[in-house]
Design a protein around this motif. Structure first.
Motif, PDB file in Angstrom:
ATOM      1  N   GLU A 171      -1.010  -7.375 -45.620  1.00  0.00           N
ATOM      2  CA  GLU A 171      -1.552  -8.730 -45.682  1.00  0.00           C
ATOM      3  C   GLU A 171      -0.911  -9.743 -44.741  1.00  0.00           C
ATOM      4  O   GLU A 171      -1.252 -10.921 -44.795  1.00  0.00           O
ATOM      5  CB  GLU A 171      -1.462  -9.252 -47.124  1.00  0.00           C
ATOM      6  CG  GLU A 171      -2.319  -8.503 -48.135  1.00  0.00           C
ATOM      7  CD  GLU A 171      -1.798  -7.100 -48.461  1.00  0.00           C
ATOM      8  OE1 GLU A 171      -0.580  -6.875 -48.251  1.00  0.00           O
ATOM      9  OE2 GLU A 171      -2.586  -6.256 -48.885  1.00  0.00           O
ATOM     10  N   TYR A 172       0.003  -9.358 -43.877  1.00  0.00           N
ATOM     11  CA  TYR A 172       0.578 -10.362 -42.987  1.00  0.00           C
ATOM     12  C   TYR A 172      -0.498 -10.902 -42.037  1.00  0.00           C
ATOM     13  O   TYR A 172      -1.327 -10.155 -41.516  1.00  0.00           O
ATOM     14  CB  TYR A 172       1.731  -9.762 -42.174  1.00  0.00           C
ATOM     15  CG  TYR A 172       2.932  -9.384 -43.014  1.00  0.00           C
ATOM     16  CD1 TYR A 172       3.650 -10.350 -43.708  1.00  0.00           C
ATOM     17  CD2 TYR A 172       3.345  -8.055 -43.115  1.00  0.00           C
ATOM     18  CE1 TYR A 172       4.761 -10.002 -44.481  1.00  0.00           C
ATOM     19  CE2 TYR A 172       4.459  -7.701 -43.883  1.00  0.00           C
ATOM     20  CZ  TYR A 172       5.160  -8.686 -44.566  1.00  0.00           C
ATOM     21  OH  TYR A 172       6.234  -8.342 -45.333  1.00  0.00           O
ATOM     22  N   ARG A 173      -0.445 -12.212 -41.805  1.00  0.00           N
ATOM     23  CA  ARG A 173      -1.379 -12.836 -40.867  1.00  0.00           C
ATOM     24  C   ARG A 173      -1.206 -12.257 -39.464  1.00  0.00           C
ATOM     25  O   ARG A 173      -2.152 -12.190 -38.685  1.00  0.00           O
ATOM     26  CB  ARG A 173      -1.111 -14.337 -40.799  1.00  0.00           C
ATOM     27  CG  ARG A 173      -1.693 -15.086 -41.977  1.00  0.00           C
ATOM     28  CD  ARG A 173      -1.566 -16.583 -41.742  1.00  0.00           C
ATOM     29  NE  ARG A 173      -2.055 -17.323 -42.890  1.00  0.00           N
ATOM     30  CZ  ARG A 173      -1.358 -17.495 -44.015  1.00  0.00           C
ATOM     31  NH1 ARG A 173      -0.147 -16.984 -44.121  1.00  0.00           N
ATOM     32  NH2 ARG A 173      -1.878 -18.181 -45.019  1.00  0.00           N
ATOM     33  N   HIS A 174       0.019 -11.897 -39.150  1.00  0.00           N
ATOM     34  CA  HIS A 174       0.324 -11.340 -37.829  1.00  0.00           C
ATOM     35  C   HIS A 174      -0.563 -10.125 -37.525  1.00  0.00           C
ATOM     36  O   HIS A 174      -0.834  -9.828 -36.351  1.00  0.00           O
ATOM     37  CB  HIS A 174       1.804 -10.951 -37.791  1.00  0.00           C
ATOM     38  CG  HIS A 174       2.287 -10.432 -36.474  1.00  0.00           C
ATOM     39  ND1 HIS A 174       2.034 -11.067 -35.277  1.00  0.00           N
ATOM     40  CD2 HIS A 174       3.027  -9.332 -36.144  1.00  0.00           C
ATOM     41  CE1 HIS A 174       2.594 -10.380 -34.292  1.00  0.00           C
ATOM     42  NE2 HIS A 174       3.190  -9.325 -34.791  1.00  0.00           N
ATOM     43  N   HIS A 175      -1.035  -9.454 -38.554  1.00  0.00           N
ATOM     44  CA  HIS A 175      -1.822  -8.231 -38.347  1.00  0.00           C
ATOM     45  C   HIS A 175      -3.231  -8.508 -37.834  1.00  0.00           C
ATOM     46  O   HIS A 175      -3.907  -7.597 -37.350  1.00  0.00           O
ATOM     47  CB  HIS A 175      -1.839  -7.401 -39.635  1.00  0.00           C
ATOM     48  CG  HIS A 175      -0.469  -6.920 -40.042  1.00  0.00           C
ATOM     49  ND1 HIS A 175      -0.219  -6.253 -41.198  1.00  0.00           N
ATOM     50  CD2 HIS A 175       0.737  -7.005 -39.407  1.00  0.00           C
ATOM     51  CE1 HIS A 175       1.086  -5.967 -41.286  1.00  0.00           C
ATOM     52  NE2 HIS A 175       1.675  -6.418 -40.216  1.00  0.00           N
ATOM     53  N   ARG A 176      -3.644  -9.758 -37.914  1.00  0.00           N
ATOM     54  CA  ARG A 176      -4.961 -10.122 -37.347  1.00  0.00           C
ATOM     55  C   ARG A 176      -4.967  -9.975 -35.835  1.00  0.00           C
ATOM     56  O   ARG A 176      -6.022  -9.961 -35.215  1.00  0.00           O
ATOM     57  CB  ARG A 176      -5.300 -11.568 -37.722  1.00  0.00           C
ATOM     58  CG  ARG A 176      -5.462 -11.725 -39.228  1.00  0.00           C
ATOM     59  CD  ARG A 176      -5.820 -13.148 -39.597  1.00  0.00           C
ATOM     60  NE  ARG A 176      -5.683 -13.349 -41.033  1.00  0.00           N
ATOM     61  CZ  ARG A 176      -5.665 -14.526 -41.638  1.00  0.00           C
ATOM     62  NH1 ARG A 176      -5.806 -15.629 -40.908  1.00  0.00           N
ATOM     63  NH2 ARG A 176      -5.535 -14.619 -42.944  1.00  0.00           N
ATOM     64  N   THR A 177      -3.785  -9.885 -35.233  1.00  0.00           N
ATOM     65  CA  THR A 177      -3.698  -9.665 -33.779  1.00  0.00           C
ATOM     66  C   THR A 177      -3.851  -8.181 -33.433  1.00  0.00           C
ATOM     67  O   THR A 177      -3.831  -7.827 -32.256  1.00  0.00           O
ATOM     68  CB  THR A 177      -2.324 -10.116 -33.228  1.00  0.00           C
ATOM     69  OG1 THR A 177      -1.307  -9.285 -33.841  1.00  0.00           O
ATOM     70  CG2 THR A 177      -2.032 -11.560 -33.568  1.00  0.00           C
ATOM     71  N   GLY A 213       0.207 -16.633 -36.253  1.00  0.00           N
ATOM     72  CA  GLY A 213       0.078 -15.966 -37.549  1.00  0.00           C
ATOM     73  C   GLY A 213       1.429 -15.524 -38.074  1.00  0.00           C
ATOM     74  O   GLY A 213       1.749 -15.712 -39.252  1.00  0.00           O
ATOM     75  N   GLN A 263       3.423 -18.361 -39.573  1.00  0.00           N
ATOM     76  CA  GLN A 263       3.009 -18.643 -40.963  1.00  0.00           C
ATOM     77  C   GLN A 263       3.559 -17.592 -41.917  1.00  0.00           C
ATOM     78  O   GLN A 263       3.953 -17.905 -43.035  1.00  0.00           O
ATOM     79  CB  GLN A 263       1.489 -18.679 -41.061  1.00  0.00           C
ATOM     80  CG  GLN A 263       0.877 -20.002 -40.626  1.00  0.00           C
ATOM     81  CD  GLN A 263      -0.630 -19.988 -40.863  1.00  0.00           C
ATOM     82  OE1 GLN A 263      -1.365 -19.509 -39.990  1.00  0.00           O
ATOM     83  NE2 GLN A 263      -1.068 -20.466 -42.019  1.00  0.00           N
ATOM     84  N   ASP A 264       3.559 -16.334 -41.483  1.00  0.00           N
ATOM     85  CA  ASP A 264       4.160 -15.260 -42.304  1.00  0.00           C
ATOM     86  C   ASP A 264       5.633 -15.551 -42.582  1.00  0.00           C
ATOM     87  O   ASP A 264       6.106 -15.369 -43.706  1.00  0.00           O
ATOM     88  CB  ASP A 264       4.073 -13.905 -41.583  1.00  0.00           C
ATOM     89  CG  ASP A 264       2.654 -13.358 -41.483  1.00  0.00           C
ATOM     90  OD1 ASP A 264       1.829 -13.653 -42.367  1.00  0.00           O
ATOM     91  OD2 ASP A 264       2.383 -12.629 -40.510  1.00  0.00           O
ATOM     92  N   GLU A 301       5.936 -18.403 -45.117  1.00  0.00           N
ATOM     93  CA  GLU A 301       5.612 -17.967 -46.494  1.00  0.00           C
ATOM     94  C   GLU A 301       6.702 -17.076 -47.072  1.00  0.00           C
ATOM     95  O   GLU A 301       7.035 -17.152 -48.255  1.00  0.00           O
ATOM     96  CB  GLU A 301       4.295 -17.182 -46.510  1.00  0.00           C
ATOM     97  CG  GLU A 301       3.096 -18.098 -46.496  1.00  0.00           C
ATOM     98  CD  GLU A 301       1.791 -17.314 -46.626  1.00  0.00           C
ATOM     99  OE1 GLU A 301       1.817 -16.132 -47.050  1.00  0.00           O
ATOM    100  OE2 GLU A 301       0.748 -17.892 -46.284  1.00  0.00           O
TER     101      GLU A 301
END
Lengths: 137, 137, 137
Positions: free
Chosen positions: A76-82, C58, C61-62, C65
């Motif tokens: 679920e890390y946002r970083h993974h959207r990259t 991203g 933000q990770d 959090e």
């Protein structure tokens, strides 16, 4: 004033791995001829760390489990959207810190009896670098 | 180029203890005659740390409780198979980090108004050391 | 031997904020004329940090959090008996660490391809400082 800079390359077999680099750093310091000063040992990546602690294998597993507990691998890390999947590796690197400074006295690393310098790989199986920079006289 | 190296000895009354060493480090810097440079303050043990933060006693208790929460004392560490019982002390040391570098400007520690240098003991009641190395001119 | 010292001022819009200061630090190094050495980048406050990691939004933000998860804002810190409400900011600062040392080679910050220097504000909306001290020749 003397300076010496070397780059260490790593390509670990495992995704996470802890490599004792004390002798390598000691060798660079001796080659530099610096008798008094400091040596910076710093990972050049954002998913790796450098720390000083014990060479005991049980403890190294404890450290690894503890890091996985408080900075876990998860989707679920946002970083993974990259497109990346290594968000946890960044957090582990932040926690352990990416660098240490070791004092040099009489041409030797001035470490306590149990202190060893470790490269901590949190996203391995590819080529990565550490810079070792000696500064002193 | 000037260097000065001193070793501080600790033997804390408690298992965990936080000792303000700012004035001691400042004294070493003044004695060294260094006006511009840096001072490394580094624990020589793998179950102790050095950090910079506030001298407020409530906060120090908060820090201690927080460290115990995220790196708790427990029996189950693999490290304890060696006969040790201080696995948590190693993890607390990793978290807090074992060293700081303090800048020196005009012969003084160039710290912010609330910054104090602390020795953090995580496995005390025995003799332990910190190295203080000044480098500059 | 050359030294250069500059102070960076911050007054962030948000309570917590992450500011990329890589170019500013690089500029100070270039102005100093130091070709070989190290630069210390150190927060002068006990509720802020300096770290090296990725500039990916991203991930930032990770990180934020994650820090809030393991060092949460809460009423119950003892530190708050002094009238403060920023106990968590101190813990976040300890975790991230308040300083980094960046090596300088050939007059440039010797960072890996993705390494960026960040100022991490954990109790902002007021004036705060970072010291940048270059040392080398």
């Amino acid at each position: 004033m003397k300076f010496a800079t070397e780059y260490l390359w790593f390509n670990t077999k495992n995704h996470r791995e802890y490599v004792n680099i004390t002798d390598t750093v000691e060798g660079i310091v001796q080659k530099s001829g610096v008798k008094e000063g400091m040596v910076l040992v710093s990972a050049m990546h954002i998913t790796a760390g450098v720390y000083v602690n014990d060479a005991e294998s049980g403890l190294i597993q404890d450290i690894d489990e503890w890091l996985e507990k408080i900075a876990p691998f998860q989707r679920e890390y946002r970083h993974h959207r990259t497109g990346e999947s290594n968000g946890d590796s960044h957090l582990k690197s932040l926690l352990v810190h990416h660098e240490v400074i070791v004092p040099i006295t009489d041409g030797r690393l001035d470490l306590g009896p149990w202190q060893q310098v470790y490269y901590a790989e949190f996203d391995g199986q590819r080529k990565k670098r550490v810079i070792v920079k000696v500064m002193g006289e």
